[in-house]
Design a protein around this motif. Structure first.
Motif, PDB file in Angstrom:
ATOM      1  N   SER A   1       3.706   4.943  -8.684  1.00 22.61           N
ATOM      2  CA  SER A   1       2.994   4.431  -7.515  1.00 22.61           C
ATOM      3  C   SER A   1       3.872   4.580  -6.278  1.00 22.61           C
ATOM      4  O   SER A   1       5.051   4.216  -6.291  1.00 22.61           O
ATOM      5  N   LYS A   2       3.273   5.111  -5.216  1.00 28.08           N
ATOM      6  CA  LYS A   2       4.014   5.270  -3.971  1.00 28.08           C
ATOM      7  C   LYS A   2       4.250   3.943  -3.261  1.00 28.08           C
ATOM      8  O   LYS A   2       4.847   3.912  -2.183  1.00 28.08           O
ATOM      9  N   LYS A   3       3.796   2.860  -3.875  1.00 26.57           N
ATOM     10  CA  LYS A   3       4.055   1.536  -3.305  1.00 26.57           C
ATOM     11  C   LYS A   3       5.529   1.163  -3.445  1.00 26.57           C
ATOM     12  O   LYS A   3       6.002   0.241  -2.784  1.00 26.57           O
ATOM     13  N   TYR A   4       6.243   1.857  -4.318  1.00 30.11           N
ATOM     14  CA  TYR A   4       7.644   1.551  -4.564  1.00 30.11           C
ATOM     15  C   TYR A   4       8.517   2.710  -4.094  1.00 30.11           C
ATOM     16  O   TYR A   4       8.107   3.874  -4.148  1.00 30.11           O
TER      17      TYR A   4
ATOM     18  N   GLU B   1       3.932  -1.085 -18.929  1.00 36.19           N
ATOM     19  CA  GLU B   1       3.891  -1.812 -17.657  1.00 36.19           C
ATOM     20  C   GLU B   1       3.111  -3.111 -17.776  1.00 36.19           C
ATOM     21  O   GLU B   1       3.380  -4.085 -17.060  1.00 36.19           O
TER      22      GLU B   1
ATOM     23  N   ARG C   1      -6.263  10.219 -11.056  1.00 37.08           N
ATOM     24  CA  ARG C   1      -6.903  10.390  -9.752  1.00 37.08           C
ATOM     25  C   ARG C   1      -7.963  11.484  -9.810  1.00 37.08           C
ATOM     26  O   ARG C   1      -7.749  12.559 -10.382  1.00 37.08           O
TER      27      ARG C   1
ATOM     28  N   THR D   1       0.856  -1.183   0.000  1.00 42.38           N
ATOM     29  CA  THR D   1       0.000   0.000   0.000  1.00 42.38           C
ATOM     30  C   THR D   1       0.894   1.235   0.000  1.00 42.38           C
ATOM     31  O   THR D   1       2.101   1.151   0.277  1.00 42.38           O
ATOM     32  N   GLU D   2       0.307   2.369  -0.285  1.00 44.98           N
ATOM     33  CA  GLU D   2       1.082   3.607  -0.319  1.00 44.98           C
ATOM     34  C   GLU D   2       1.398   4.112   1.082  1.00 44.98           C
ATOM     35  O   GLU D   2       2.155   5.076   1.223  1.00 44.98           O
TER      36      GLU D   2
ATOM     37  N   ASP E   1      -6.904   1.264 -16.353  1.00 47.31           N
ATOM     38  CA  ASP E   1      -6.067   2.386 -15.909  1.00 47.31           C
ATOM     39  C   ASP E   1      -6.064   3.531 -16.921  1.00 47.31           C
ATOM     40  O   ASP E   1      -6.024   4.702 -16.542  1.00 47.31           O
TER      41      ASP E   1
ATOM     42  N   THR F   1      -2.358  11.101 -13.661  1.00 49.37           N
ATOM     43  CA  THR F   1      -2.417   9.964 -12.729  1.00 49.37           C
ATOM     44  C   THR F   1      -3.753   9.243 -12.772  1.00 49.37           C
ATOM     45  O   THR F   1      -3.859   8.105 -12.304  1.00 49.37           O
TER      46      THR F   1
ATOM     47  N   GLN G   1       5.574  -5.045  -3.931  1.00 48.71           N
ATOM     48  CA  GLN G   1       4.306  -5.463  -4.512  1.00 48.71           C
ATOM     49  C   GLN G   1       4.501  -6.681  -5.416  1.00 48.71           C
ATOM     50  O   GLN G   1       5.342  -6.692  -6.304  1.00 48.71           O
TER      51      GLN G   1
END
Length: 697
Positions: A149-152, A209, A687, A70-71, A598, A685, A100
């Motif tokens: 992604s802020k997951k990385y 991706e 969003r 998760t972020e 996406d 993004t 992830q």
């Protein structure tokens, strides 16, 4: 697992030392047993305690699964075993630096979070992510990539690994080093998509991706061009000639390739012969050829607003394999003997040559069904047949629904763009009787081919949709109960109770979220070499046969069916190929769906940019610990962050998917109506952010 691994794993239901195992496996050497123990340990299937005793990982309170980041730093692990109930929560300090998608070994830990199971990552078993995309940045002399992604984490890029990308470019990065707590993660730029901050760069990154590559290899293009644009007369002479039959296509107004056509004619016995004629792609795309290799790799065509990334080159998909009107085309035809109740009594299959008599559209056919005098006069030569088709399809649908099929026809957003590619309208895609008619005919052909192949035990690729997990169905039943529905989650085979919910939700805006929730509770359809049936359609045999231009499993079904009707012998290689093709097609379908979803988000956000500051009626479509997802009446979805919910602290119930105010006891759950204000929309993004509409004083 090989035979030794399997036997060892069975022995280790109880703890044992390595030397003890030799007594039960006298035909294996100590070295072989050690090697097997090492393999099982590396896979996370077994563990060794401090007393050197091996046992199943579960015996020591551990399990394996896939890490979901998760972020916010914490994560979840989805267990490999379907017997495990739900995901495990992994606190930020217990992730073991997993990324992830990594497959990990987890130890269950005590938790003070009520019923929530918690764990810590002991070991990363398989590294998943080796490439990420993001924006190239520079701070002082340090060049790094900030992932989209802020997951990385950020990745430092050595100066000789930038591919001449400039700060601000959107890039793909191969992960070279993940970092170890002392040194930062590092990577090398592998592709430059363009300037960050543009929708074009974001779309290119999303396609990359998900492994969606636009250009075709030169060898595949040359093979496609060599197919020509006319049918070989010698090949046509070898086939069943249907060129004098009233056959026509029915597609959307903006369709560019036509891979299915239909016909219907009365039979002397009072029944009707329904013809479903599918472009014979397998004649041109031969096994092991450059075209076939590329189609296998792509797996499916990918669609997003105003664009398509085809599975086959345009020379085929829009040319010789497209059933255009008034030209000869090669087809593979399913000829189904139907009665007036919609039941199929007999099915035959043949390689044919056809000549479509009209390129009909859903809009025109719906007009004909509605009695439009102008259209009925313009297409007088086919209106009688169209009316018969209409009546037959409605009978087929009634029969299918009576057998327990679920009407999961959820409203689907349609994004329309102008000539420059800008989104100008978002509506729900219309589905009239013409669309439903073609759907019924395609379903019947798919089922007939699957039944023919399964009853003869021939290898092919099936479309599989398994029964829903009772636990997920139980959660859905909780949501449905306040609306007066009684869903028995222990009886997933009773689809009538689920259809009752779908029928009841159609006329009640308050229940609009229920069909989506039901869909989420079900298994995802996939491809497989075994005929396991289709739950949603309530068909024991089902596969995909009707779209070989855009789906590789359909192409495989054509090849395997032709072997059957031409008396060819199947080989072990055929069965292996079907198994591999099914797995590949499932993976590519998931990637295509992800890319399409996406990219659609980018277009929806771009469309909403001009509405920032305006208020809308919405309803809650998703509930998480960090906020509410809300859906507008035009299907646009966005997020209200939990900190933006007014005047209270909110607790998240992951069983009921509910946020509840600690003081006010205000509850937000799926379907809750809410008035919202659009505060942000990013075409970069995807969003979209809302806040609850502030109350007027």
């Amino acid at each position: 697992m090989n035979e030794l691994d399997t036997r060892l794993y069975a022995l280790l239901e109880r703890p044992a030392r390595a030397e003890e195992l030799k007594r039960y496996l006298p035909s294996y050497s100590k070295q072989q047993i050690r090697q097997s123990l090492d393999r099982l340990s590396a896979e996370g299937k077994i563990l060794k305690n401090k007393k050197n005793r091996y046992a199943h990982a579960e015996h020591y309170g551990c399990l394996t699964g896939v890490f979901q980041a998760t972020e916010r730093g914490y994560g979840f692990v989805t267990p490999d075993s379907p017997d495990e109930a739900g995901d495990l929560f992994i606190p930020p300090y217990a992730t073991g630096h997993a990324w992830q998608g990594d497959r990990v070994l987890v130890r269950l830990t005590e938790s003070d979070r009520g019923h929530k199971r918690e764990g810590e990552v002991l070991r990363i078993l398989t590294l998943c992510q080796d490439e990420v995309s993001g924006t190239l940045m520079q701070r002082g002399k340090t060049v790094y990539v900030r992932p989209a992604s802020k997951k990385y984490p950020n990745l430092v890029i050595p100066k000789n690994r930038t591919m001449d990308a400039r700060p601000g470019d959107r890039v793909a990065v191969k992960v070279m080093f993940r970092g170890d707590g002392r040194l930062s993660a590092q990577g090398a730029v592998t592709q430059v998509f363009g300037r960050s901050g543009t929708m074009e760069a974001s779309i290119a990154a999303i396609l990359h991706e998900n492994g969606v590559i636009i250009p075709f290899p030169d060898e595949a293009l040359r093979q496609a061009d060599a197919c020509g644009d006319t049918v070989d007369p010698a090949e046509a002479a070898r086939r069943t000639d249907l060129r004098d039959k009233l056959i026509f296509t029915v597609d959307g107004d903006d369709a560019r390739d036509f891979d299915d056509a239909v016909s219907l004619e009365p039979l002397p016995n009072g029944r009707m012969l329904l013809g479903v004629h599918i472009a014979d792609v397998s004649h041109y795309v031969t096994p092991g050829s450059p075209l076939d290799d590329e189609a296998y790799r792509r797996g499916t065509s990918v669609y997003y607003p105003g664009h398509v990334v085809p599975m086959l080159p345009v020379a085929l998909s829009n040319g010789i394999c497209s059933l255009n009107p008034d030209v000869d085309r090669l087809a593979f035809s399913a000829l189904l003997e139907m009665d007036g109740t919609g039941r199929c009594h007999k099915a035959q299959f043949a390689k044919t040559v056809i000549r479509s008599k009209a390129r009909m559209t859903y809009r025109k056919m719906n007009g004909i069904f509605a009695g439009d005098a102008g259209l009925r006069q313009e297409y007088a030569f086919l209106t009688e047949t169209a009316d018969r088709m209409h009546a037959l399809s409605q009978a087929m649908r009634r029969l299918r629904m009576a057998h327990g099929a679920l009407d999961l026809d959820l409203p689907e957003a349609e994004i329309r763009t102008d000539e420059s590619g800008e989104p100008v309208e978002v509506t729900f895609r219309a589905r009239g009787d013409a669309e439903k008619m073609i759907e019924e005919f395609m379903l019947a052909a798919n089922q007939a081919v699957a039944s023919y192949m399964e009853h003869r035990h021939n290898p092919t690729v099936y479309r599989v949709h398994e029964s829903p997990d009772p636990e997920k169905l139980r959660v859905f039943a909780q949501f449905a109960r306040p609306f007066g529905y009684r869903v028995d989650a222990s009886k997933p085979g009773d689809t009538a109770q689920l259809q009752a919910v779908l029928d009841g939700a159609k006329g009640d805006p308050r229940q609009r979220a229920l069909p989506t929730l039901l869909l989420r509770s079900m298994a995802r359809a996939r491809y497989g070499p075994e005929c396991l049936g289709h739950y949603g359609l309530q068909m024991n045999e089902y596969l995909h046969f009707t779209s070989p231009i855009r789906r590789y499993p359909d192409l495989v079904a054509h090849r395997m069916l032709f072997k059957a009707i031409s008396g060819q012998q199947y080989t072990r290689a055929d069965a292996v190929f079907c198994e591999e093709a099914a797995a590949q097609a499932t993976a590519r379908e998931f990637a295509a769906d992800t890319a399409e979803r996406d990219i659609d988000k980018l277009y929806l956000a771009a469309y909403m940019e001009s509405f920032i500051g305006q208020d809308f009626d919405a309803e809650v479509s998703g509930v998480t610990s960090f906020g509410l997802f809300v859906s507008l009446q035009n299907a646009v979805e966005g997020l209200i962050r939990v900190e933006d919910l007014p005047g209270d602290d909110y607790e998240f119930d992951d069983q009921k998917l509910m946020l509840t105010g600690r003081r006010s006891h205000v509850r937000y759950t799926m379907g809750t109506p809410i008035r919202v204000r659009l505060t942000a929309a990013s075409r970069v993004t995807g969003r979209i952010d809302f806040i609850p509409t502030p109350e007027r004083n």
